[in-house]
Design a protein around this motif. Structure first.
Motif, PDB file in Angstrom:
ATOM      1  N   TRP A   1       0.819  -1.212   0.000  1.00  0.00           N
ATOM      2  CA  TRP A   1       0.000   0.000   0.000  1.00  0.00           C
ATOM      3  C   TRP A   1       0.851   1.258   0.000  1.00  0.00           C
ATOM      4  O   TRP A   1       0.469   2.274  -0.606  1.00  0.00           O
TER       5      TRP A   1
ATOM      6  N   TYR B   1       0.236   3.974  -2.895  1.00  0.00           N
ATOM      7  CA  TYR B   1      -0.140   5.367  -2.645  1.00  0.00           C
ATOM      8  C   TYR B   1       0.969   6.339  -3.031  1.00  0.00           C
ATOM      9  O   TYR B   1       0.697   7.523  -3.296  1.00  0.00           O
TER      10      TYR B   1
ATOM     11  N   GLU C   1      -0.045   6.873  -6.499  1.00  0.00           N
ATOM     12  CA  GLU C   1      -1.255   7.693  -6.573  1.00  0.00           C
ATOM     13  C   GLU C   1      -0.941   9.159  -6.259  1.00  0.00           C
ATOM     14  O   GLU C   1      -1.494  10.070  -6.878  1.00  0.00           O
TER      15      GLU C   1
ATOM     16  N   GLY D   1      -7.541   5.388   3.109  1.00  0.00           N
ATOM     17  CA  GLY D   1      -6.972   5.519   1.762  1.00  0.00           C
ATOM     18  C   GLY D   1      -6.938   6.976   1.332  1.00  0.00           C
ATOM     19  O   GLY D   1      -6.401   7.835   2.029  1.00  0.00           O
ATOM     20  N   ASN D   2      -7.544   7.272   0.190  1.00  0.00           N
ATOM     21  CA  ASN D   2      -7.556   8.649  -0.310  1.00  0.00           C
ATOM     22  C   ASN D   2      -8.640   9.504   0.336  1.00  0.00           C
ATOM     23  O   ASN D   2      -8.770  10.681   0.002  1.00  0.00           O
TER      24      ASN D   2
ATOM     25  N   SER E   1      -0.704   3.844   6.118  1.00  0.00           N
ATOM     26  CA  SER E   1       0.199   4.301   5.072  1.00  0.00           C
ATOM     27  C   SER E   1       0.276   5.823   5.096  1.00  0.00           C
ATOM     28  O   SER E   1      -0.731   6.512   4.889  1.00  0.00           O
TER      29      SER E   1
ATOM     30  N   ALA F   1      -0.936   7.396   1.910  1.00  0.00           N
ATOM     31  CA  ALA F   1      -2.385   7.508   1.784  1.00  0.00           C
ATOM     32  C   ALA F   1      -2.893   8.765   2.481  1.00  0.00           C
ATOM     33  O   ALA F   1      -3.731   9.499   1.938  1.00  0.00           O
TER      34      ALA F   1
ATOM     35  N   LEU G   1      -2.013  11.904   0.542  1.00  0.00           N
ATOM     36  CA  LEU G   1      -2.922  12.075  -0.595  1.00  0.00           C
ATOM     37  C   LEU G   1      -4.289  12.548  -0.114  1.00  0.00           C
ATOM     38  O   LEU G   1      -4.887  13.465  -0.696  1.00  0.00           O
TER      39      LEU G   1
END
Length: 342
Positions: free
Chosen positions: A96, A100, A103, A172-173, A194, A197, A200
């Motif tokens: 992850w 990320y 990302e 996550g995001n 993360s 993450a 972001l």
């Protein structure tokens, strides 16, 4: 039956990934493809990463998992990953972190938010369905069937929802928090182990004007949070934990930790593509029984009266996801289930 677990059929090839001899490639191109796309229930949310890049990323993560485990990964009693462990790369933090990082670079270059796991349509359903559930509970009702809110109650529901404290674990995001904010929730916190993450998610929240979202680096299995929340959301985190080589142990740790994060009278909403509604309910019942057994043992040893109330009880589940026929049974590819904290 709310859902049919597709993991054994859809990711059967993934479990066959095995390391080649010394000096050879770790996996074939087909194996890289399966590893990169093993969670098929996701949608592209402006991502420009092509298949070759995803396969390369997956191969790199597989190699890293096979050779060494990052210091920040979940600890394990295993000295090295076996073939099953390599196949569980989506359960590793190193995977992850790399995902990320890509990302985040993609966001800086193109302004894209990244992927929405399970798809934007599912995320919309989760947000609106959860809004209806919380509103009903705010009214003192224990609903039997909540799929949406009637139009005449929307303004009234916003008044109640603003007081709900919300935690999104494995955010996550952070896009699920954006949708919950649009539904009327305002006390919003997202955590992810993360750091990429969270970086972001912060940039997306700033860009889209969600200044009320609090975002923190935190591992739900070893959480440093010192507060409880009325609503705890999990969209895919339990799935990822279950894909760790020590997934069975990690899931037990998950329930112990989450039970401390959900306030009494609050709710936990889990969305999964690897578990059916009935399987999630059974897992909660197993956790409840473990907690009761521990309490009874403590009562026997210390002479204190033990609590026999289970920590969680099933409350409701989404019934509106599209269904399909498989093996003579009708099911859904995604399950969203709510549990009440006693």
């Amino acid at each position: 039956m709310t859902g049919i677990r597709l993991q054994q059929e859809e990711s059967a090839d993934l479990t066959q990934i095995r390391a080649a001899g010394t000096g050879g490639d770790l996996v074939s191109d087909d194996d890289r493809s399966v590893a990169a796309d093993s969670w098929s229930i996701k949608s592209d949310y402006g991502s420009t990463l092509d298949d070759d890049q995803r396969h390369a990323d997956a191969a790199e993560a597989l190699s890293a998992a096979a050779n060494c485990r990052a210091a920040s990964d979940y600890s394990s009693d295993k000295e090295e990953l076996d073939a099953e462990g390599v196949a569980s790369m989506l359960g590793l933090q190193s995977y992850w972190d790399a995902a990320y990082a890509d990302e985040l670079a993609n966001f800086h270059e193109h302004g894209h938010a990244g992927e929405v796991w399970f798809g934007a349509d599912v995320m919309d359903v989760i947000a609106s369905w959860t809004k209806g559930l919380c509103f009903e509970i705010s009214q003192g009702c224990i609903p039997n069937h909540v799929d949406d809110i009637k139009s005449e109650t929307v303004e009234e529901s916003d008044k109640y929802l603003s007081s709900w404290s919300v935690l999104d674990i494995g955010t996550g995001n952070g896009l699920l928090l954006h949708e919950l904010a649009k539904q009327g929730f305002s006390d919003l916190t997202g955590v992810d182990y993360s750091e990429g993450a969270i970086n972001l998610a912060r940039r997306l929240a700033d860009r889209d004007g969600f200044s009320n979202i609090n975002l923190l680096v935190d591992d739900v299995l070893e959480t440093k949070l010192n507060r409880q929340f009325q609503l705890v959301m999990d969209k895919g985190t339990l799935d990822a934990i279950g894909l760790h080589p020590d997934g069975a142990i990690k899931r037990i740790m998950y329930w112990e930790s989450v039970s401390k994060l959900v306030a009494v009278g609050g709710i936990l909403v889990i969305t999964s593509c690897n578990n059916t509604k009935d399987e999630l309910v059974q897992e909660v019942e197993n956790f409840n029984q473990r907690r009761i057994d521990v309490s009874l043992e403590s009562e026997s040893m210390k002479g204190h009266e033990a609590s026999r109330d289970p920590p969680f009880r099933y409350l409701n589940h989404v019934r509106t996801y599209p269904t399909f026929m498989f093996g003579g049974s009708v099911g859904s590819r995604v399950a969203t289930v709510a549990f009440l904290r006693n």
